[in-house]
Design an enzyme around this catalytic site. Sequence first.
Site, PDB file in Angstrom:
ATOM      1  N   SER A 163      -8.070  23.306  -2.003  1.00 27.89           N
ATOM      2  CA  SER A 163      -7.372  22.538  -0.849  1.00 27.89           C
ATOM      3  C   SER A 163      -8.509  21.601  -0.016  1.00 27.89           C
ATOM      4  O   SER A 163      -9.145  20.798  -0.452  1.00 27.89           O
ATOM      5  CB  SER A 163      -6.533  23.449   0.075  1.00 27.89           C
ATOM      6  OG  SER A 163      -5.624  22.784   0.816  1.00 27.89           O
ATOM      7  N   ASP A 320      -4.394  15.922   2.860  1.00 31.84           N
ATOM      8  CA  ASP A 320      -5.966  16.761   2.702  1.00 31.84           C
ATOM      9  C   ASP A 320      -6.115  16.584   0.819  1.00 31.84           C
ATOM     10  O   ASP A 320      -5.286  16.066   0.275  1.00 31.84           O
ATOM     11  CB  ASP A 320      -5.703  18.194   2.704  1.00 31.84           C
ATOM     12  CG  ASP A 320      -4.455  18.890   2.193  1.00 31.84           C
ATOM     13  OD1 ASP A 320      -3.825  18.438   1.695  1.00 31.84           O
ATOM     14  OD2 ASP A 320      -4.699  20.254   2.158  1.00 31.84           O
ATOM     15  N   THR A 398       2.538  34.124   9.052  1.00 37.18           N
ATOM     16  CA  THR A 398       1.736  32.929   8.940  1.00 37.18           C
ATOM     17  C   THR A 398       1.831  32.700   7.419  1.00 37.18           C
ATOM     18  O   THR A 398       1.522  33.521   6.751  1.00 37.18           O
ATOM     19  CB  THR A 398       0.488  33.179   9.610  1.00 37.18           C
ATOM     20  OG1 THR A 398       0.692  33.509  10.982  1.00 37.18           O
ATOM     21  CG2 THR A 398      -0.216  31.831   9.654  1.00 37.18           C
TER      22      THR A 398
END
Length: 610
Positions: A163, A320, A398
């Site tokens: 990523s 990204d 999260t």
Amino acid sequence: MDTGLSSTGDNQLDQAVRQWLQYDKNPKTASLVQDLVKKGAVDELKKCFSSRMEFGTAGLRAAMGPGISCMNELTIIQTTQGFCRYLEQSFENLKERGVVIGYDARAHPPSGGDSKRFASLAAAVFISREIPVYLFSDITPTPFVPFTVSHMSLCAGIMVTASHNPKQDNGYKVYWENGAQIVSPHDKGIAKAIDENLAPWPESWNTEEALRSSLLKDPFQEIHTEYFKTIQKHCHHREINKSSGVKIVHTSVHGVGHSFVQAAFKAFDLHPPYAVEEQKDPDPEFPTVKYPNPEEGEGVLTLSFALADKEEASVVLANDPDADRLAVAEKQESGQWQVFTGNELGALLGWWIFSCWKKQTTDAEAVKKVHMLSSTVSSKILRAIAVKEGFHFEETLTGFKWMGNRAKEILDRGNTVLFAFEEAIGYMCSSSVLDKDGVSAAAIAGEMISYLATKNTSLSQQLTTIYIEYGYHLSKNSYFICHDQNVIRSLFERLRNFSGQESYPTECGRFSIAAVRDLTTGYDSNQPNHKAILPTSRSSQMITFTFSNGGVATMRTSGTEPKIKYYTELCAAPGNSDVTHLKKELDDLVNAIVENFFEPVKNKLQPKPE
């Protein structure tokens, strides 16, 4: 093989190195290990061999290099062998359904690390067990992998990507048959299977044979067509899109996103965005940025702002490197650029997607089946919109693995999931991808920008309108860097034993604490039995404080980086437009948290780099 390490007295290290040199067929990583042995570089060897990368719900992410602590060809094979065995135990029809494998453009020449090569090795492992593999023939955005799992009803998906991590890193991200990232207990089951299958199988290195196999198929063209056909269903204003004169700049930050965002804009009948030429093509060196992460803000967007000024564009979109996240910036009347926070963009996209849904829905009862989600450290703005508009809002732990899995459960009950987001610029604007998706988010943001332009309204003006209607939600997030687990543990244990054993703080400076939720221990003072409703995990630290003034603050450790993150938000009632006072109140709250909760270990922490 004599490693020359017998004199160190570290038999375990000696054995690990011997085994590595026996298993590894990559000449670069084998040579790097042999050179360390010749030099007697015991400390370096220990870094490479003392502990295996931990396979978790986020899969793997680490630097590329030799040894069991790094991403390399051998650890990819070992990981895939374990994952393959676990899938064989989990699915009777694995050989009928198969798996999909995608990859980004990362490469690390010193160790021969290369995302495409890693993906080919993973394919070889599955094909050696007669399992069909849908291996993309070219780089793709991460969202294509979960989309393919769902679209083709496959058993699992693998995306080789790190990523937005630094250039030396790579990763191995895993999706289950439901199209969402894996959650526990799959991670533990896969980790156990990896440990039981460390010796490479005879055909695991044989990528040439695998790439010729009839079991290997390339899904690129079909998925490219189907993905854009699917996201087109979320385009609501084609005429406006064609007529709007708004100019948009897009950067893929040397990642995979350029051609896919161009295709998404075309699918929405939007004018193609101007591409930042220096960052348009994939480059594993990321030469123009210090960190390839648009979440870091203006530093990553400098070239985008320059192009926008040249072309007189008012908005910048940034993905990204694996195109699963989206950042947005807008030029203000002052001439300055405003980079929207993940929470602000979540408010805008949530408002937009619900508004579009509402306009095309005639059934007044349908809203009761509509759901939106956000992670517990993200803004509560969707909750405020849900309360007023009548749809359901849920918060999850999260990470999109939790939102994706929860969204699937909601969808399976016949309900609609319109939108989910996390403050780390991750947005799920379509339930056809049960993960964050920066490509569809870019197109949907583009349409929203075009629509607002026809009303002579900017994004920042619309955000103010949302806050006036549903209540200002101001957030301020940051982090400290800490490499010492003992320091991290002591900080959180102090909060759990603040004024005696098992006692949390009741105030922070002048701010009174109304409630505490600790998702490490499972404590929640708001619940009748003091037991938290959300899942808990002792392997990570996470405490949330709710303040009497409407403030919420969460402190947590990162699963992928050496950081202690803190997230704060001040939620005001609708109609309260004294922004100056609200901002000062939030600033004072953040200062109080840093002073009272971080101070005892602050000299052992590094602040977020500017």
